[in-house]
Design a protein around this motif. Structure first.
Motif, PDB file in Angstrom:
ATOM      1  N   ASP A 167      69.793  26.701 -51.200  1.00 58.10           N
ATOM      2  CA  ASP A 167      70.794  26.195 -52.146  1.00 58.10           C
ATOM      3  C   ASP A 167      71.337  24.817 -51.761  1.00 58.10           C
ATOM      4  O   ASP A 167      72.237  24.309 -52.433  1.00 58.10           O
ATOM      5  CB  ASP A 167      71.994  27.158 -52.294  1.00 58.10           C
ATOM      6  CG  ASP A 167      71.586  28.548 -52.740  1.00 58.10           C
ATOM      7  OD1 ASP A 167      70.672  28.629 -53.582  1.00 58.10           O
ATOM      8  OD2 ASP A 167      72.166  29.529 -52.260  1.00 58.10           O
ATOM      9  N   VAL A 168      70.828  24.221 -50.696  1.00 58.29           N
ATOM     10  CA  VAL A 168      71.346  22.930 -50.230  1.00 58.29           C
ATOM     11  C   VAL A 168      70.524  21.803 -50.837  1.00 58.29           C
ATOM     12  O   VAL A 168      69.294  21.899 -50.934  1.00 58.29           O
ATOM     13  CB  VAL A 168      71.315  22.854 -48.684  1.00 58.29           C
ATOM     14  CG1 VAL A 168      71.794  21.501 -48.194  1.00 58.29           C
ATOM     15  CG2 VAL A 168      72.166  23.973 -48.086  1.00 58.29           C
ATOM     16  N   ASP A 169      71.188  20.714 -51.246  1.00 59.09           N
ATOM     17  CA  ASP A 169      70.485  19.595 -51.869  1.00 59.09           C
ATOM     18  C   ASP A 169      69.562  18.907 -50.864  1.00 59.09           C
ATOM     19  O   ASP A 169      69.759  19.013 -49.645  1.00 59.09           O
ATOM     20  CB  ASP A 169      71.489  18.590 -52.448  1.00 59.09           C
ATOM     21  CG  ASP A 169      72.320  17.922 -51.367  1.00 59.09           C
ATOM     22  OD1 ASP A 169      71.855  16.909 -50.810  1.00 59.09           O
ATOM     23  OD2 ASP A 169      73.424  18.418 -51.075  1.00 59.09           O
ATOM     24  N   PRO A 170      68.529  18.186 -51.355  1.00 58.95           N
ATOM     25  CA  PRO A 170      67.517  17.588 -50.464  1.00 58.95           C
ATOM     26  C   PRO A 170      68.083  16.654 -49.401  1.00 58.95           C
ATOM     27  O   PRO A 170      67.585  16.640 -48.270  1.00 58.95           O
ATOM     28  CB  PRO A 170      66.607  16.824 -51.435  1.00 58.95           C
ATOM     29  CG  PRO A 170      66.737  17.549 -52.736  1.00 58.95           C
ATOM     30  CD  PRO A 170      68.169  17.999 -52.776  1.00 58.95           C
ATOM     31  N   ILE A 171      69.114  15.875 -49.729  1.00 53.79           N
ATOM     32  CA  ILE A 171      69.672  14.939 -48.754  1.00 53.79           C
ATOM     33  C   ILE A 171      70.299  15.689 -47.585  1.00 53.79           C
ATOM     34  O   ILE A 171      70.064  15.386 -46.414  1.00 53.79           O
ATOM     35  CB  ILE A 171      70.724  14.020 -49.415  1.00 53.79           C
ATOM     36  CG1 ILE A 171      70.074  13.190 -50.532  1.00 53.79           C
ATOM     37  CG2 ILE A 171      71.365  13.113 -48.369  1.00 53.79           C
ATOM     38  CD1 ILE A 171      68.966  12.282 -50.062  1.00 53.79           C
ATOM     39  N   ARG A 172      71.097  16.700 -47.897  1.00 52.32           N
ATOM     40  CA  ARG A 172      71.778  17.428 -46.826  1.00 52.32           C
ATOM     41  C   ARG A 172      70.842  18.396 -46.099  1.00 52.32           C
ATOM     42  O   ARG A 172      71.124  18.805 -44.986  1.00 52.32           O
ATOM     43  CB  ARG A 172      73.019  18.138 -47.377  1.00 52.32           C
ATOM     44  CG  ARG A 172      74.115  17.145 -47.772  1.00 52.32           C
ATOM     45  CD  ARG A 172      75.401  17.837 -48.174  1.00 52.32           C
ATOM     46  NE  ARG A 172      76.423  16.872 -48.513  1.00 52.32           N
ATOM     47  CZ  ARG A 172      76.570  16.304 -49.708  1.00 52.32           C
ATOM     48  NH1 ARG A 172      75.733  16.613 -50.683  1.00 52.32           N
ATOM     49  NH2 ARG A 172      77.534  15.430 -49.938  1.00 52.32           N
TER      50      ARG A 172
END
Length: 316
Positions: A167-172
């Motif tokens: 569920d974490v965005d690609p940047i983070r």
């Protein structure tokens, strides 16, 4: 001196179960190493993590670190290990900062120290703008990041994480892995359960594949790479049923036809992709095809095929 976490003949069989959740696992985890564990649901990954942190008592076998038995001393296991579970931490009613600070206080820091370390980790993860947001108002990705921060803000010698980038965005996602690399460089043992094989290849030092409670593969990624399937999927949507039935498909391409959905699903090798695209473009010009989509074969399927091969062998 390099301290090691050693699992010897580790097995777990739950009451009333017909088979072992994990069986005869022999693994050694080293300081300064990120070990990534993959496998389908039910492969025994989470059971193994729970055994390491002392929540689940092994049926047989041993877990030792620095002369301490985690199998017999669950209190010491919790002292030496930081855990990020697969599910979100219960954050309702408390802010992101309060959640992280509470863990730091449990670890022995006073209020001022806890606040300082909390701010530091939230800034490193680039989530500090939400530090005063109540947990119930955080997105799924931010809740995962909060759980991650709670696990690494005051890192133990051993850090185990169950699907930390879900569920974490690609940047983070990149920030999480880089922070884990930093911790491993500082001498921590990092064990990560994940399904993202591309991330494993990029960031992990070691790849462990589990199936049916056993270790199927154990690779040093500094010396070997994970074999990724070279096959691709193409889905072609036809405009009417007659065109779908009459279409001539290029030779040697595996297909699956769905008359109700007016779809052909094709499995392509890398060498077949160019010919398949030319073929479908001709059908589009003839007004027979509405649209198409092509994508690499999913990474879950890649290790799924490896597991299927193991299952075949076990039936022989």
């Amino acid at each position: 001196m390099n301290k090691q976490l050693e699992l010897h003949s580790l097995s777990k069989k739950y009451k009333k179960a017909n088979h072992y959740a994990n069986e005869n696992i022999n693994l050694t985890f080293n300081q300064g190493e990120i070990s990534a564990i993959t496998g389908h649901n039910g492969a025994g990954k989470t059971t193994m993590l729970n055994q390491i942190i002392g929540i689940t008592k092994p049926t047989k076998g041993s877990i030792t670190f620095d002369g301490v038995s985690f199998a017999t001393d669950s209190k010491m296991a919790r002292e030496y290990v930081s855990m990020m579970p697969q599910l979100h931490a219960p954050l309702d009613g408390v802010t992101m900062a309060q959640s992280v600070e509470s863990i730091l206080k449990i670890r022995g820091l006073n209020q001022k120290e806890a606040k300082k370390e909390c701010n530091k980790i939230l800034e490193e993860l680039k989530i500090d703008e939400w530090k005063d947001t109540p947990g119930q108002k955080l997105s799924g990705g931010l809740r995962r990041l909060t759980s991650f921060a709670m696990a690494v803000a005051f890192p133990s010698p051993i850090i185990v994480l169950d699907e930390p980038t879900n569920d974490v965005d690609p940047i983070r996602r990149q920030i999480i892995w880089k922070h884990l690399k930093k911790l491993s460089n500082d001498g921590h043992i990092i064990i990560v359960v994940t399904h993202n094989i591309l991330e494993v290849e990029k960031y992990a030092d070691r790849y462990i594949l589990m199936n049916r409670g056993k270790v199927l593969e154990d690779k040093n990624l500094k010396e070997q790479s994970i074999e990724i399937s070279e096959r691709n999927h193409m889905v072609v949507n036809f405009i009417n049923l007659n065109d779908l039935k009459d279409v001539i498909i290029p030779n040697a391409i595996k297909t699956n036809m769905d008359n109700e959905e007016l779809v052909i699903a094709m499995e392509l090798t890398n060498d077949q992709v160019s010919d398949a695209i030319n073929w479908v473009m001709n059908l589009i010009r003839e007004r027979k095809v509405q649209n198409y989509k092509i994508s690499p074969k999913s990474l879950n399927e890649t290790y799924g095929e490896m597991i299927d091969g193991d299952d075949e062998n076990s039936r022989k």
